[in-house]
Design a protein around this motif. Structure first.
Motif, PDB file in Angstrom:
ATOM      1  N   VAL A  24      31.686 -45.612 -17.910  1.00 11.16           N
ATOM      2  CA  VAL A  24      32.846 -45.374 -17.053  1.00 11.16           C
ATOM      3  C   VAL A  24      32.472 -45.701 -15.601  1.00 11.16           C
ATOM      4  N   SER A  25      33.350 -46.413 -14.901  1.00 11.62           N
ATOM      5  CA  SER A  25      33.048 -46.803 -13.515  1.00 11.62           C
ATOM      6  C   SER A  25      32.988 -45.583 -12.593  1.00 11.62           C
TER       7      SER A  25
ATOM      8  N   TYR B 103      33.858 -49.355 -20.073  1.00 10.72           N
ATOM      9  CA  TYR B 103      34.404 -48.147 -19.442  1.00 10.72           C
ATOM     10  C   TYR B 103      34.353 -46.956 -20.397  1.00 10.72           C
TER      11      TYR B 103
ATOM     12  N   PHE C 147      39.221 -42.742 -13.583  1.00  8.49           N
ATOM     13  CA  PHE C 147      37.800 -42.699 -13.939  1.00  8.49           C
ATOM     14  C   PHE C 147      37.210 -41.316 -13.659  1.00  8.49           C
TER      15      PHE C 147
ATOM     16  N   ARG D 257      42.043 -50.620 -18.998  1.00  6.77           N
ATOM     17  CA  ARG D 257      40.786 -49.861 -18.979  1.00  6.77           C
ATOM     18  C   ARG D 257      40.730 -48.876 -20.141  1.00  6.77           C
TER      19      ARG D 257
ATOM     20  N   ALA E 109      38.089 -48.597 -23.115  1.00  6.27           N
ATOM     21  CA  ALA E 109      37.323 -47.350 -23.267  1.00  6.27           C
ATOM     22  C   ALA E 109      37.445 -46.817 -24.689  1.00  6.27           C
TER      23      ALA E 109
END
Ligand code: AMP
Ligand code: MG
Length: 338
Positions: free
Chosen positions: A160-161, A241, A290, A321, A325
């Motif tokens: 995850v960013s 992510y 995030f 995203r 993920a």
């Protein structure tokens, strides 16, 4: 068996964090000038910066992230003029740069004849990705370093960013030289990436500027990278992510034992639920995305249920995203992540 003493690697660092004030920025610029790598805040997510003109510094970025070497990095510069020293901008790309820079837009163009950004930062491609960020710390750091900075997101590949300095510290502890703490990132999604190669401009990655805002000023639609090969968008396939927990998308109610990532309050006031935006504001949801994934993952529950999120505006990037993920992962396979 006798163990050999192994000396620590060169300049591989500590967990030093500094406030992103004048002293912190000066120290970060010094570290970068000496070939080091530094996490710093931008308006999108925290970046991991090194000298984009140095193969050795860029190699350290790839190593710290365990990023596949075929996935090129975005080069960050302080102005359009500096970008034009590195890349050749077709008229339409120049138009976008003038309208959206500084800001969360990355343009992929052919490298300029005198470009100083090294081949490693471009992953050997005949194209270069350039961005002028708007975050004051990012701009100050680029100016103080006095060179273009290669900077992918400051997380290990596939994770995850990071949108806070604490996220960076959790993920890259001991692998980088310095973290500049400038608070939480305001946009919370990576930049929108548009490529000007042969043919019409290609949306390689939806991001912090909505497709519709770009198409409105262009007066035509952006081509989609869906269906193009990794030749065009090397960083955009497979799992990415990814939190530790599984994600269950488009959930309309919570199952027993699940954490919840809500949107617009459909799960109701429940334990272990965070609402991206109770008032259904997509910019607020993007800014929380995030950070809330980090927080819910830390609960240690096996699954996070995610409420449906509209696909218009910034919803395209948010859903992009979340889909990545949620994608099935092969642990240990670092392919196609950044
Ligand atoms: P990150 O640095 O982790 O935010 O990811 C940067 C994104 O830009 C990735 O999806 C890269 O694959 C993409 N990118 C960077 N440079 C290029 C390039 N020269 N051509 C195509 N995509 C690029
Ligand atoms: Mg990334």
């Amino acid at each position: 068996m006798k163990r050999e003493f192994v000396a620590p690697g060169p300049a591989l660092a500590t967990q030093k964090t500094m406030d992103a004030d004048a002293a912190g920025i000066a120290e970060a610029a010094r570290v970068i000038g000496a070939g080091g790598i530094v996490a710093f805040p931008t308006e999108t997510v925290y970046g991991l910066a090194g000298d984009a003109t140095s193969d050795a510094a860029v190699a350290r970025i790839y190593a710290a992230k365990a990023r596949p070497e075929f996935n090129p990095l975005i080069t960050h510069v302080a102005s359009l003029d500096a970008a034009r020293e590195q890349g050749v901008f077709p008229a339409e790309a120049l138009h976008l740069a003038k309208l959206f820079w500084p800001g969360p837009l990355t343009l992929v163009v052919p490298p300029a004849p005198g470009a100083t950004v090294c081949a490693a930062a471009r992953a050997g491609r005949q194209t270069i990705a350039l961005r002028v960020p708007i975050h004051p710390v990012a701009l100050a750091l680029i100016s103080a370093a006095g060179r273009p900075l290669a900077a992918p997101s400051a997380n290990r590949s596939g994770q995850v960013s990071p949108v806070t300095a604490a996220h960076v510290a959790q993920d890259l502890s001991g692998a980088i030289d310095l973290i500049l703490d400038g608070g939480r990132c305001s946009v919370g999604l990576e930049s929108t990436v548009i490529a000007y190669l042969e043919g019409p401009p290609l949306l390689l990655r939806p991001g912090g500027i909505a497709r519709a805002d770009i198409e409105a000023v262009l007066g035509h639609a952006l081509a989609d990278s869906a269906g193009t090969t990794t030749l065009h968008s090397p960083g955009m396939l497979h799992s990415h992510y990814a939190p530790r927990a599984k994600l269950r998308l488009d959930a309309t109610e919570l199952a027993e034992g699940e954490a919840g990532l809500d949107f617009g309050g459909i799960f109701g006031a429940r334990k272990n639920v965070l609402d991206l935006s109770a008032r259904r504001d997509l910019a607020e949801a993007a800014a929380n995305l995030f950070s809330f994934l980090h927080d819910l993952d830390a609960l240690g529950l096996p699954c996070i249920a995610v409420a449906p999120i509209p696909r218009d505006g910034l919803g395209e990037a948010i859903n992009d995203r979340l889909t990545r993920a949620a994608a099935p992962r092969e642990r240990g396979d670092a392919g196609f992540k950044s």
